[in-house]
Design a protein around this motif. Structure first.
Motif, short mmCIF file in Angstrom:
data_model
loop_
_atom_site.label_atom_id
_atom_site.label_comp_id
_atom_site.label_asym_id
_atom_site.label_seq_id
_atom_site.Cartn_x
_atom_site.Cartn_y
_atom_site.Cartn_z
N LEU A 121 0.66 -1.13 -0.03
CA LEU A 121 -0.01 -0.07 -0.26
C LEU A 121 0.74 1.07 -0.05
O LEU A 121 2.09 1.04 0.34
N PHE A 122 0.07 2.39 -0.39
CA PHE A 122 1.05 3.49 -0.37
C PHE A 122 0.16 4.37 0.77
O PHE A 122 -0.96 4.57 0.68
N ALA A 123 0.90 4.86 1.70
CA ALA A 123 0.32 5.55 2.95
C ALA A 123 0.27 6.95 2.59
O ALA A 123 1.23 7.69 1.93
N HIS A 125 0.60 10.86 3.67
CA HIS A 125 1.69 11.60 4.42
C HIS A 125 0.81 11.71 5.68
O HIS A 125 -0.16 12.39 6.12
N GLY A 126 1.57 11.34 6.87
CA GLY A 126 1.22 11.45 8.11
C GLY A 126 0.40 10.36 8.57
O GLY A 126 -0.04 10.17 9.89
N LYS A 127 -0.07 9.37 7.86
CA LYS A 127 -0.80 8.15 8.21
C LYS A 127 -0.03 6.88 8.32
O LYS A 127 -0.39 5.78 8.67
N GLU A 128 1.38 6.87 8.35
CA GLU A 128 2.36 5.91 8.39
C GLU A 128 2.03 5.05 9.63
O GLU A 128 2.07 3.80 9.61
N ALA A 129 1.85 5.75 10.59
CA ALA A 129 1.77 5.08 11.98
C ALA A 129 0.41 4.15 11.81
O ALA A 129 0.58 3.00 12.48
N PHE A 130 -0.57 4.44 11.56
CA PHE A 130 -1.56 3.66 11.43
C PHE A 130 -1.42 2.39 10.77
O PHE A 130 -1.94 1.31 11.25
N TYR A 131 -0.69 2.24 9.53
CA TYR A 131 -0.62 1.27 8.91
C TYR A 131 0.47 0.47 9.53
O TYR A 131 0.56 -0.85 9.61
N ASP A 138 7.94 -0.25 6.64
CA ASP A 138 9.02 0.55 5.48
C ASP A 138 10.05 -0.53 5.17
O ASP A 138 10.71 -0.92 6.36
N HIS A 139 10.59 -0.64 4.15
CA HIS A 139 11.90 -1.71 3.91
C HIS A 139 13.02 -1.25 3.52
O HIS A 139 13.55 -2.02 2.50
N MET A 146 7.98 2.94 -5.25
CA MET A 146 8.08 3.75 -6.42
C MET A 146 6.82 3.79 -7.03
O MET A 146 6.20 2.80 -7.20
N PHE A 147 6.60 4.83 -7.78
CA PHE A 147 5.55 4.97 -8.91
C PHE A 147 5.70 5.99 -9.88
O PHE A 147 6.47 6.74 -9.89
N MET A 148 4.75 6.07 -10.74
CA MET A 148 4.70 6.79 -11.79
C MET A 148 3.30 7.27 -12.48
O MET A 148 2.34 6.15 -12.04
#
Length: 154
Positions: A121-123, A125-131, A138-139, A146-148
């Motif tokens: 998934l892409f979180a 900004h600011g929602k990383e802790a929820f996930y 994060d690895h 990455m995305f385009m």
């Protein structure tokens, strides 16, 4: 060949006296309203309709007959699953709705994936802790997200 999840009947889960969760896709207009409410901006409605139709699995959260949250799974249904479009109206956030939708989607994935399947998934900004609380990590440096965004005019 993999068949996307068919929503032949809506399964309703009661979250509280105020909230219910239903296994079904959001409509295009529900998707649009939720996306705009959480700051995703405008979307192409035709593309959104096609995207929703190709979802592997979806849930919506309901309060007083109105959709106030959504979450979708996209992917191939075996090796790759991407959690997409998790959104809850701001006035209903921090009440366990997103957490319950995520749990339902992860339960679906566990029941349909192969051992070693990738769930991404892409979180926002600011929602990383929820996930992270849901088990996502994060690895870096071994993996990067990455995305385009396609610009067909180029």
């Amino acid at each position: 060949m993999y068949q996307h999840h068919q929503f032949l009947k809506e399964v309703v889960y009661t979250l509280s006296s105020q909230y219910k969760m239903i296994e079904r896709p959001p409509t295009v207009l529900e998707h649009q309203a939720l996306g705009e409410a959480v700051g995703w901006g405008e979307v192409d409605l035709e593309m959104t309709e096609q995207s929703i139709a190709n979802s592997v699995y979806c849930v919506v959260a309901i309060s007083e007959g109105k959709v106030i949250g959504m979450g979708r799974i996209v992917g191939d249904g075996a090796m790759y699953f991407y959690i997409q479009d998790v959104a809850v109206l701001p006035e209903h956030q921090h009440r366990g709705i997103g957490k319950n939708m995520m749990k339902k989607m992860l339960t679906y994935i566990k029941g349909h994936c192969s051992e070693g399947a990738f769930v991404g998934l892409f979180a926002s900004h600011g929602k990383e802790a929820f996930y992270e609380k849901m088990g996502f990590e994060d690895h870096p440096p071994g993996m990067t997200g990455m995305f385009m965004v396609m610009d067909k005019s180029l």
